[in-house]
Motif scaffolding. Structure first.
Motif, mmCIF file in Angstrom:
data_model
loop_
_atom_site.group_PDB
_atom_site.id
_atom_site.type_symbol
_atom_site.label_atom_id
_atom_site.label_comp_id
_atom_site.label_asym_id
_atom_site.label_seq_id
_atom_site.Cartn_x
_atom_site.Cartn_y
_atom_site.Cartn_z
ATOM 1 N N PHE A 104 0.857 -1.181 0.000
ATOM 2 C CA PHE A 104 0.000 0.000 0.000
ATOM 3 C C PHE A 104 0.894 1.232 0.000
ATOM 4 O O PHE A 104 1.865 1.300 0.744
ATOM 5 N N THR A 105 0.559 2.201 -0.835
ATOM 6 C CA THR A 105 1.363 3.424 -0.933
ATOM 7 C C THR A 105 0.743 4.578 -0.163
ATOM 8 O O THR A 105 1.375 5.622 -0.020
ATOM 9 N N THR A 106 -0.486 4.402 0.304
ATOM 10 C CA THR A 106 -1.127 5.391 1.175
ATOM 11 C C THR A 106 -1.808 4.646 2.320
ATOM 12 O O THR A 106 -2.196 3.486 2.176
ATOM 13 N N ALA A 107 -1.941 5.334 3.428
ATOM 14 C CA ALA A 107 -2.694 4.789 4.555
ATOM 15 C C ALA A 107 -4.183 4.905 4.244
ATOM 16 O O ALA A 107 -4.602 5.774 3.468
ATOM 17 N N PRO A 108 -4.999 4.053 4.854
ATOM 18 C CA PRO A 108 -6.448 4.189 4.670
ATOM 19 C C PRO A 108 -6.905 5.569 5.133
ATOM 20 O O PRO A 108 -6.388 6.117 6.110
ATOM 21 N N ARG A 109 -7.869 6.110 4.409
ATOM 22 C CA ARG A 109 -8.401 7.412 4.787
ATOM 23 C C ARG A 109 -9.895 7.464 4.454
ATOM 24 O O ARG A 109 -10.363 6.767 3.558
ATOM 25 N N GLN A 110 -10.577 8.311 5.208
ATOM 26 C CA GLN A 110 -11.995 8.548 4.979
ATOM 27 C C GLN A 110 -12.135 9.724 4.024
ATOM 28 O O GLN A 110 -11.531 10.766 4.238
ATOM 29 N N GLU A 111 -12.911 9.537 3.002
ATOM 30 C CA GLU A 111 -13.248 10.595 2.058
ATOM 31 C C GLU A 111 -14.768 10.739 2.046
ATOM 32 O O GLU A 111 -15.473 9.888 2.585
ATOM 33 N N ALA A 112 -15.257 11.759 1.406
ATOM 34 C CA ALA A 112 -16.708 11.974 1.332
ATOM 35 C C ALA A 112 -17.425 10.783 0.695
ATOM 36 O O ALA A 112 -18.551 10.466 1.052
ATOM 37 N N TYR A 113 -16.753 10.112 -0.209
ATOM 38 C CA TYR A 113 -17.362 9.004 -0.949
ATOM 39 C C TYR A 113 -17.143 7.648 -0.286
ATOM 40 O O TYR A 113 -17.755 6.657 -0.673
ATOM 41 N N GLY A 114 -16.218 7.549 0.697
ATOM 42 C CA GLY A 114 -15.982 6.266 1.352
ATOM 43 C C GLY A 114 -14.574 6.137 1.912
ATOM 44 O O GLY A 114 -13.853 7.122 2.067
ATOM 45 N N THR A 115 -14.170 4.899 2.186
ATOM 46 C CA THR A 115 -12.849 4.588 2.719
ATOM 47 C C THR A 115 -11.973 4.101 1.575
ATOM 48 O O THR A 115 -12.398 3.255 0.781
ATOM 49 N N VAL A 116 -10.729 4.613 1.519
ATOM 50 C CA VAL A 116 -9.869 4.311 0.380
ATOM 51 C C VAL A 116 -8.418 4.224 0.814
ATOM 52 O O VAL A 116 -7.996 4.895 1.762
ATOM 53 N N ALA A 117 -7.654 3.388 0.121
ATOM 54 C CA ALA A 117 -6.195 3.342 0.229
ATOM 55 C C ALA A 117 -5.662 2.908 -1.125
ATOM 56 O O ALA A 117 -6.293 2.109 -1.830
ATOM 57 N N VAL A 118 -4.506 3.437 -1.500
ATOM 58 C CA VAL A 118 -3.886 3.111 -2.782
ATOM 59 C C VAL A 118 -2.886 1.976 -2.573
ATOM 60 O O VAL A 118 -2.085 2.007 -1.641
ATOM 61 N N PHE A 119 -2.945 0.975 -3.470
ATOM 62 C CA PHE A 119 -1.957 -0.096 -3.453
ATOM 63 C C PHE A 119 -1.408 -0.290 -4.855
ATOM 64 O O PHE A 119 -1.949 0.236 -5.832
ATOM 65 N N GLU A 120 -0.313 -1.036 -4.939
ATOM 66 C CA GLU A 120 0.311 -1.330 -6.229
ATOM 67 C C GLU A 120 0.200 -2.815 -6.525
ATOM 68 O O GLU A 120 0.337 -3.650 -5.619
ATOM 69 N N ASP A 121 -0.005 -3.132 -7.802
ATOM 70 C CA ASP A 121 0.073 -4.534 -8.204
ATOM 71 C C ASP A 121 1.544 -4.921 -8.346
ATOM 72 O O ASP A 121 2.444 -4.117 -8.066
ATOM 73 N N LEU A 122 1.817 -6.132 -8.779
ATOM 74 C CA LEU A 122 3.194 -6.610 -8.831
ATOM 75 C C LEU A 122 4.074 -5.830 -9.791
ATOM 76 O O LEU A 122 5.299 -5.888 -9.701
ATOM 77 N N TYR A 123 3.479 -5.074 -10.699
ATOM 78 C CA TYR A 123 4.264 -4.302 -11.671
ATOM 79 C C TYR A 123 4.340 -2.817 -11.329
ATOM 80 O O TYR A 123 5.031 -2.072 -11.997
ATOM 81 N N GLY A 124 3.593 -2.390 -10.316
ATOM 82 C CA GLY A 124 3.617 -0.986 -9.924
ATOM 83 C C GLY A 124 2.418 -0.176 -10.370
ATOM 84 O O GLY A 124 2.340 1.016 -10.070
ATOM 85 N N ASN A 125 1.453 -0.785 -11.099
ATOM 86 C CA ASN A 125 0.221 -0.070 -11.428
ATOM 87 C C ASN A 125 -0.493 0.274 -10.130
ATOM 88 O O ASN A 125 -0.561 -0.541 -9.207
ATOM 89 N N LYS A 126 -1.038 1.470 -10.056
ATOM 90 C CA LYS A 126 -1.734 1.911 -8.850
ATOM 91 C C LYS A 126 -3.221 1.559 -8.929
ATOM 92 O O LYS A 126 -3.853 1.739 -9.966
ATOM 93 N N TRP A 127 -3.729 1.094 -7.804
ATOM 94 C CA TRP A 127 -5.128 0.723 -7.635
ATOM 95 C C TRP A 127 -5.663 1.426 -6.391
ATOM 96 O O TRP A 127 -4.926 1.658 -5.451
ATOM 97 N N ASP A 128 -6.963 1.682 -6.369
ATOM 98 C CA ASP A 128 -7.653 2.079 -5.143
ATOM 99 C C ASP A 128 -8.383 0.861 -4.597
ATOM 100 O O ASP A 128 -9.099 0.177 -5.344
ATOM 101 N N LEU A 129 -8.203 0.588 -3.310
ATOM 102 C CA LEU A 129 -9.103 -0.304 -2.585
ATOM 103 C C LEU A 129 -10.142 0.626 -1.994
ATOM 104 O O LEU A 129 -9.781 1.563 -1.264
ATOM 105 N N LEU A 130 -11.412 0.390 -2.289
ATOM 106 C CA LEU A 130 -12.426 1.388 -2.014
ATOM 107 C C LEU A 130 -13.719 0.755 -1.509
ATOM 108 O O LEU A 130 -14.281 -0.115 -2.147
ATOM 109 N N GLU A 131 -14.159 1.234 -0.343
ATOM 110 C CA GLU A 131 -15.495 0.898 0.139
ATOM 111 C C GLU A 131 -16.331 2.167 0.071
ATOM 112 O O GLU A 131 -16.102 3.113 0.815
#
Length: 138
Positions: A104-131
């Motif tokens: 994970f490249t960011t800590a979990p955080r609360q946003e107006a739209y939900g809870t999110v943290a950014v992670f990287e796949d094995l190649y470095g593409n960035k993803w949001d894990l998002l509830e």
């Protein structure tokens, strides 16, 4: 008129290493893994994976076959978040992914739209894990 996105192609260096990451680290399910041929007649595989319980778009693991394609592995969107993995339980999935070694490249955080943290796949593409807040659990 009804349309849906069927697949999103993700450039990968190697089928097996990508398949291992998506099934072991992220817990995705293999929808299909079939031999195929590219437009030049070279061997390739048609591999579709999907998050557990998903009824939406699948990810097509597409091995790069040219130097230009290979140059895009891990940076298909110029460093922006590329894909958004929605969950019905952020804490469960975040903890499981951490335990499986997902970076994970960011800590979990609360946003107006939900809870999110950014992670990287094995190649470095960035993803949001998002509830999302407006999605019912269960």
């Amino acid at each position: 008129m009804a349309q849906t996105l069927g697949y999103v192609a993700l450039l990968v260096r190697d089928y097996d290493e990508a398949l291992t990451f998506f099934t072991h680290s992220l817990g995705f399910t293999v929808i299909e893994d079939s031999p195929a041929k590219d437009r030049l007649g070279n061997d390739k595989r048609w591999i579709l994976v999907s998050p557990p319980g998903s009824r939406g778009t699948s990810l097509l693991l597409a091995r790069a076959s040219t130097p230009e394609e290979a140059s895009r592995i891990g940076n298909q969107t110029g460093g922006r978040v590329f894909l958004f993995l929605h969950t019905d339980d952020f804490r469960r999935d975040y903890d499981q992914m951490l335990a499986r070694g997902v970076k994970f490249t960011t800590a979990p955080r609360q946003e107006a739209y939900g809870t999110v943290a950014v992670f990287e796949d094995l190649y470095g593409n960035k993803w949001d894990l998002l509830e999302l807040k407006d999605r019912p659990k269960g």
